[in-house]
Scaffold this active site. Structure first.
Site, PDB file in Angstrom:
ATOM      1  N   ASP A  98       0.785  -1.244   0.000  1.00  0.00           N
ATOM      2  CA  ASP A  98       0.000   0.000   0.000  1.00  0.00           C
ATOM      3  C   ASP A  98       0.808   1.280   0.000  1.00  0.00           C
ATOM      4  OD1 ASP A  98       1.126  -0.024   2.491  1.00  0.00           O
ATOM      5  OD2 ASP A  98      -0.743  -0.313   3.595  1.00  0.00           O
ATOM      6  N   GLU A 120      -0.418  -9.106  -1.076  1.00  0.00           N
ATOM      7  CA  GLU A 120      -1.151  -8.501   0.040  1.00  0.00           C
ATOM      8  C   GLU A 120      -2.270  -7.597  -0.488  1.00  0.00           C
ATOM      9  OE1 GLU A 120      -0.082  -5.435   3.247  1.00  0.00           O
ATOM     10  OE2 GLU A 120       0.767  -7.255   4.083  1.00  0.00           O
ATOM     11  N   GLU A 134      -2.576   5.109   2.245  1.00  0.00           N
ATOM     12  CA  GLU A 134      -2.484   3.684   1.919  1.00  0.00           C
ATOM     13  C   GLU A 134      -3.786   3.080   1.406  1.00  0.00           C
ATOM     14  OE1 GLU A 134      -1.296   5.055   4.720  1.00  0.00           O
ATOM     15  OE2 GLU A 134       0.855   4.695   4.694  1.00  0.00           O
ATOM     16  N   HIS A 211       4.170   5.551  13.541  1.00  0.00           N
ATOM     17  CA  HIS A 211       4.700   6.306  12.405  1.00  0.00           C
ATOM     18  C   HIS A 211       3.628   6.812  11.448  1.00  0.00           C
ATOM     19  CE1 HIS A 211       3.946   3.368   9.166  1.00  0.00           C
ATOM     20  NE2 HIS A 211       4.118   2.456  10.086  1.00  0.00           N
ATOM     21  N   ARG A 213       1.020   8.461   9.017  1.00  0.00           N
ATOM     22  CA  ARG A 213       0.778   9.866   8.652  1.00  0.00           C
ATOM     23  C   ARG A 213      -0.477  10.450   9.308  1.00  0.00           C
ATOM     24  NH1 ARG A 213       4.184   9.240   4.554  1.00  0.00           N
ATOM     25  NH2 ARG A 213       5.001  11.125   3.604  1.00  0.00           N
ATOM     26  N   HIS A 244      10.935   5.331  14.523  1.00  0.00           N
ATOM     27  CA  HIS A 244      10.988   5.433  13.067  1.00  0.00           C
ATOM     28  C   HIS A 244      11.958   6.557  12.691  1.00  0.00           C
ATOM     29  CE1 HIS A 244       9.543   6.213   8.963  1.00  0.00           C
ATOM     30  NE2 HIS A 244       8.928   5.049   9.013  1.00  0.00           N
TER      31      HIS A 244
HETATM   32  C1  UD1 Z   1       6.167   4.856   4.464  1.00  0.00           C
HETATM   33  C2  UD1 Z   1       4.859   4.488   3.750  1.00  0.00           C
HETATM   34  C3  UD1 Z   1       3.887   3.842   4.721  1.00  0.00           C
HETATM   35  C4  UD1 Z   1       4.534   2.683   5.459  1.00  0.00           C
HETATM   36  C5  UD1 Z   1       5.834   3.158   6.104  1.00  0.00           C
HETATM   37  C6  UD1 Z   1       6.547   1.975   6.755  1.00  0.00           C
HETATM   38  C7  UD1 Z   1       4.017   5.931   1.912  1.00  0.00           C
HETATM   39  C8  UD1 Z   1       3.280   7.156   1.568  1.00  0.00           C
HETATM   40  N1  UD1 Z   1       4.223   5.711   3.229  1.00  0.00           N
HETATM   41  O1  UD1 Z   1       5.858   5.874   5.409  1.00  0.00           O
HETATM   42  O2  UD1 Z   1       2.761   3.355   4.000  1.00  0.00           O
HETATM   43  O3  UD1 Z   1       3.644   2.214   6.449  1.00  0.00           O
HETATM   44  O4  UD1 Z   1       6.691   3.705   5.096  1.00  0.00           O
HETATM   45  O5  UD1 Z   1       7.539   2.392   7.656  1.00  0.00           O
HETATM   46  O6  UD1 Z   1       4.433   5.198   1.045  1.00  0.00           O
HETATM   47  N2  UD1 Z   1      13.596   7.937   6.710  1.00  0.00           N
HETATM   48  C9  UD1 Z   1      14.973   7.800   6.844  1.00  0.00           C
HETATM   49  N3  UD1 Z   1      15.533   6.568   6.622  1.00  0.00           N
HETATM   50  C10 UD1 Z   1      14.810   5.477   6.282  1.00  0.00           C
HETATM   51  C11 UD1 Z   1      13.400   5.616   6.153  1.00  0.00           C
HETATM   52  C12 UD1 Z   1      12.805   6.843   6.364  1.00  0.00           C
HETATM   53  O7  UD1 Z   1      15.667   8.754   7.159  1.00  0.00           O
HETATM   54  O8  UD1 Z   1      15.385   4.392   6.079  1.00  0.00           O
HETATM   55  C13 UD1 Z   1      12.977   9.268   6.953  1.00  0.00           C
HETATM   56  C14 UD1 Z   1      13.270  10.271   5.819  1.00  0.00           C
HETATM   57  O9  UD1 Z   1      13.401  11.527   6.361  1.00  0.00           O
HETATM   58  C15 UD1 Z   1      11.978  10.209   4.980  1.00  0.00           C
HETATM   59  C16 UD1 Z   1      10.943  10.035   6.087  1.00  0.00           C
HETATM   60  O10 UD1 Z   1      11.550   9.135   7.030  1.00  0.00           O
HETATM   61  O11 UD1 Z   1      11.785  11.375   4.204  1.00  0.00           O
HETATM   62  C17 UD1 Z   1       9.597   9.515   5.654  1.00  0.00           C
HETATM   63  O12 UD1 Z   1       9.700   8.359   4.812  1.00  0.00           O
HETATM   64  P1  UD1 Z   1       8.431   7.988   3.834  1.00  0.00           P
HETATM   65  O13 UD1 Z   1       8.724   6.701   3.164  1.00  0.00           O
HETATM   66  O14 UD1 Z   1       8.094   9.124   2.958  1.00  0.00           O
HETATM   67  O15 UD1 Z   1       7.225   7.859   4.842  1.00  0.00           O
HETATM   68  P2  UD1 Z   1       6.984   6.836   6.014  1.00  0.00           P
HETATM   69  O16 UD1 Z   1       6.292   7.578   7.103  1.00  0.00           O
HETATM   70  O17 UD1 Z   1       8.223   6.101   6.317  1.00  0.00           O
HETATM   71  N1  UDP Z   2      10.000  -3.561  12.389  1.00  0.00           N
HETATM   72  C1  UDP Z   2      11.385  -3.696  12.447  1.00  0.00           C
HETATM   73  N2  UDP Z   2      12.106  -2.851  13.274  1.00  0.00           N
HETATM   74  C2  UDP Z   2      11.502  -1.888  14.024  1.00  0.00           C
HETATM   75  C3  UDP Z   2      10.094  -1.733  13.939  1.00  0.00           C
HETATM   76  C4  UDP Z   2       9.375  -2.577  13.104  1.00  0.00           C
HETATM   77  O1  UDP Z   2      11.963  -4.562  11.793  1.00  0.00           O
HETATM   78  O2  UDP Z   2      12.210  -1.173  14.761  1.00  0.00           O
HETATM   79  C5  UDP Z   2       9.232  -4.460  11.480  1.00  0.00           C
HETATM   80  C6  UDP Z   2       8.004  -5.127  12.051  1.00  0.00           C
HETATM   81  O3  UDP Z   2       8.312  -6.368  12.652  1.00  0.00           O
HETATM   82  C7  UDP Z   2       7.105  -5.293  10.822  1.00  0.00           C
HETATM   83  C8  UDP Z   2       7.486  -4.105   9.963  1.00  0.00           C
HETATM   84  O4  UDP Z   2       8.741  -3.634  10.442  1.00  0.00           O
HETATM   85  O5  UDP Z   2       7.438  -6.468  10.105  1.00  0.00           O
HETATM   86  C9  UDP Z   2       6.442  -3.041  10.074  1.00  0.00           C
HETATM   87  O6  UDP Z   2       6.906  -1.882   9.485  1.00  0.00           O
HETATM   88  P1  UDP Z   2       6.243  -0.476   9.730  1.00  0.00           P
HETATM   89  O7  UDP Z   2       5.589  -0.452  11.068  1.00  0.00           O
HETATM   90  O8  UDP Z   2       7.310   0.522   9.450  1.00  0.00           O
HETATM   91  O9  UDP Z   2       5.182  -0.367   8.545  1.00  0.00           O
HETATM   92  P2  UDP Z   2       3.667  -0.851   8.351  1.00  0.00           P
HETATM   93  O10 UDP Z   2       3.604  -2.318   8.567  1.00  0.00           O
HETATM   94  O11 UDP Z   2       2.840  -0.059   9.301  1.00  0.00           O
HETATM   95  O12 UDP Z   2       3.381  -0.464   6.941  1.00  0.00           O
END
Ligand code: UD1
Ligand code: UDP
Length: 375
Positions: A98, A120, A134, A211, A213, A244
């Site tokens: 998603d 999924e 999502e 985390h 949005r 996160h």
């Molecule tokens: C994204 C997904 C969300 C998913 C989540 C899992 C979208 C719109 N959102 O949200 O569906 O549940 O990932 O965690 O696709 N960042 C880092 N390093 C990383 C990852 C993230 O620094 O390895 C920081 C960066 O500043 C980045 C911000 O997190 O800009 C947000 O990342 P983004 O993928 O846009 O949104 P998530 O909230 O992570």
């Molecule tokens: N997870 C991880 N390390 C962490 C937190 C979560 O490996 O510190 C794993 C968790 O077990 C799950 C996945 O990340 O498999 C969930 O990711 P997240 O919560 O970022 O995204 P969502 O599932 O809400 O899209």
């Protein structure tokens, strides 16, 4: 026989966790040629997953920027994935779940007239703004995909309601269970000494993640206020919060929690093996994550979901997961209730998992192969 060329695309931590076992299975199977594209919508959080599973992506779009917007991610994915598809001409593009990577990769494949398989598929809240974005990413991906791999019967029914042909929906279970079962290890010693020193048996250790949005701003402040109240009210509670990487979540967490150092442990996101094994040792999980709601029932851990809805009603029905919303009072009351009522706790700790038996990948490959054998 000609191999089926499958391009698997992912970009965030949860997509990586759930696609890696499938990619491993594709790599081992002679019927397929496996190509991997990492958009790197996430960087460090996803790189750790790939290194655990030993996956090398042939294409890495490296799109992540600090503070990226939905438009930044969407436009980069659309352009980057289009170039990858043109370069490798796959028979099938597989996307997962998603995220913005998911939907925009499916869109890129559609523009190139390449068949899309959605792993999924079929999760719905039917509220377009929750989870945001999502819910709509899932619906739009379903409209594009030809093959729909639905984890559960409920997910299949959601797709049928949207007019997806039943011949193309396959109930497979969720690949996250395949991933999880491969890494649980009761003997694991954590890399951070602090996690080994925690008294899991005698204290009420809560694992927190957040985390989403739609929780940014006031809801997240409410969640953090609840944690502070619980810590103040009960000396026996400790909280572990792997934060996160999103900077705005981290800043808020430090503002609320730094003064409780020693009772609230703010740590870096854990790599998946460590996180999964931590889940299996703590007393209770509080989260707005999607994937954790699917994993916890296998580990027999109660989960309080910090959201007003969930696209994973199966875990709620199974009894392991409870929706507690985003209001401080209710979160605090529900947490205290479960920690003080042994029968309630034991009832929620049943380890029956509605999301599968760890064989989802095998089923998905069988269905792909069968689909292509018709042509
Ligand atoms: C994204 C997904 C969300 C998913 C989540 C899992 C979208 C719109 N959102 O949200 O569906 O549940 O990932 O965690 O696709 N960042 C880092 N390093 C990383 C990852 C993230 O620094 O390895 C920081 C960066 O500043 C980045 C911000 O997190 O800009 C947000 O990342 P983004 O993928 O846009 O949104 P998530 O909230 O992570
Ligand atoms: N997870 C991880 N390390 C962490 C937190 C979560 O490996 O510190 C794993 C968790 O077990 C799950 C996945 O990340 O498999 C969930 O990711 P997240 O919560 O970022 O995204 P969502 O599932 O809400 O899209």
């Amino acid at each position: 026989m000609k191999k089926i060329k499958v391009l698997s695309i992912f970009g965030t931590r949860p997509e990586g966790i759930k696609m890696c076992p499938l990619i491993k299975a594709l790599e081992k199977d002679e019927r397929f040629e496996s190509i991997v594209c990492n958009t790197a919508q996430h960087r460090e959080m996803l790189d750790e997953v790939l290194s655990i599973f030993g996956i090398n992506a042939q294409y890495d779009l490296n799109i992540m920027k600090q503070g990226q917007t939905l438009v930044d991610v969407s436009s980069e994915v659309l352009k980057g994935v289009t170039a990858v598809i043109k370069d490798c001409s796959p028979d099938l593009v597989l996307v997962h779940g998603d995220t913005s990577t998911t939907f925009n990769s499916a869109l890129a494949a559609f523009y190139e007239k390449i068949l899309v398989g959605h792993v999924e598929a079929g999760l719905r809240t039917n509220d377009m703004y929750s989870p945001f974005p999502e819910e709509i990413n899932r619906k739009l991906t379903a409209a594009i995909a030809t093959l729909h791999f639905a984890p559960t019967e409920t997910n299949k029914n959601n797709l049928l309601k949207e007019g997806i042909s039943k011949e193309n929906i396959f109930i497979t279970g969720n690949t996250v269970i395949d991933a999880l079962l491969s890494i649980i290890d009761d003997e694991l010693v954590f890399e951070q000494p602090m996690l080994n020193d925690i008294n899991y048996n005698n204290k009420n250790i809560i694992l927190l993640t957040t985390h989403r949005r739609e929780n940014w701003g006031e809801p997240m402040e409410n969640i953090f206020k609840s944690i502070v109240k619980l810590i103040k009210d009960d000396d026996n509670i400790e909280v572990i919060f792997p934060m996160h990487k999103n900077p705005s979540i981290r800043t808020l967490a430090h503002n609320y929690f730094d003064e409780f150092y020693g009772r609230i442990h703010l740590i870096e996101p854990l790599e998946y093996v460590e996180f999964a094994n931590l889940m299996s040792r703590v007393k209770l999980i509080m989260t707005d994550s999607g994937g954790i709601q699917e994993e916890a029932p296998t580990l027999g851990k109660p989960v309080l979901v910090l959201r007003t809805e969930t696209e994973r009603p199966e875990a709620v029905k199974a009894g392991t997961v409870k929706l507690v919303g985003i209001g401080t009072e209710n979160i605090v009351n529900e947490t205290k209730k479960i920690l003080s009522n042994k029968d309630l706790y034991d009832n929620m700790s049943k380890s029956e998992n509605p999301y599968g038996d760890g064989k989802a990948c095998e089923r998905i490959l069988t269905k792909i192969s069968k689909y292509f054998s018709q042509y």
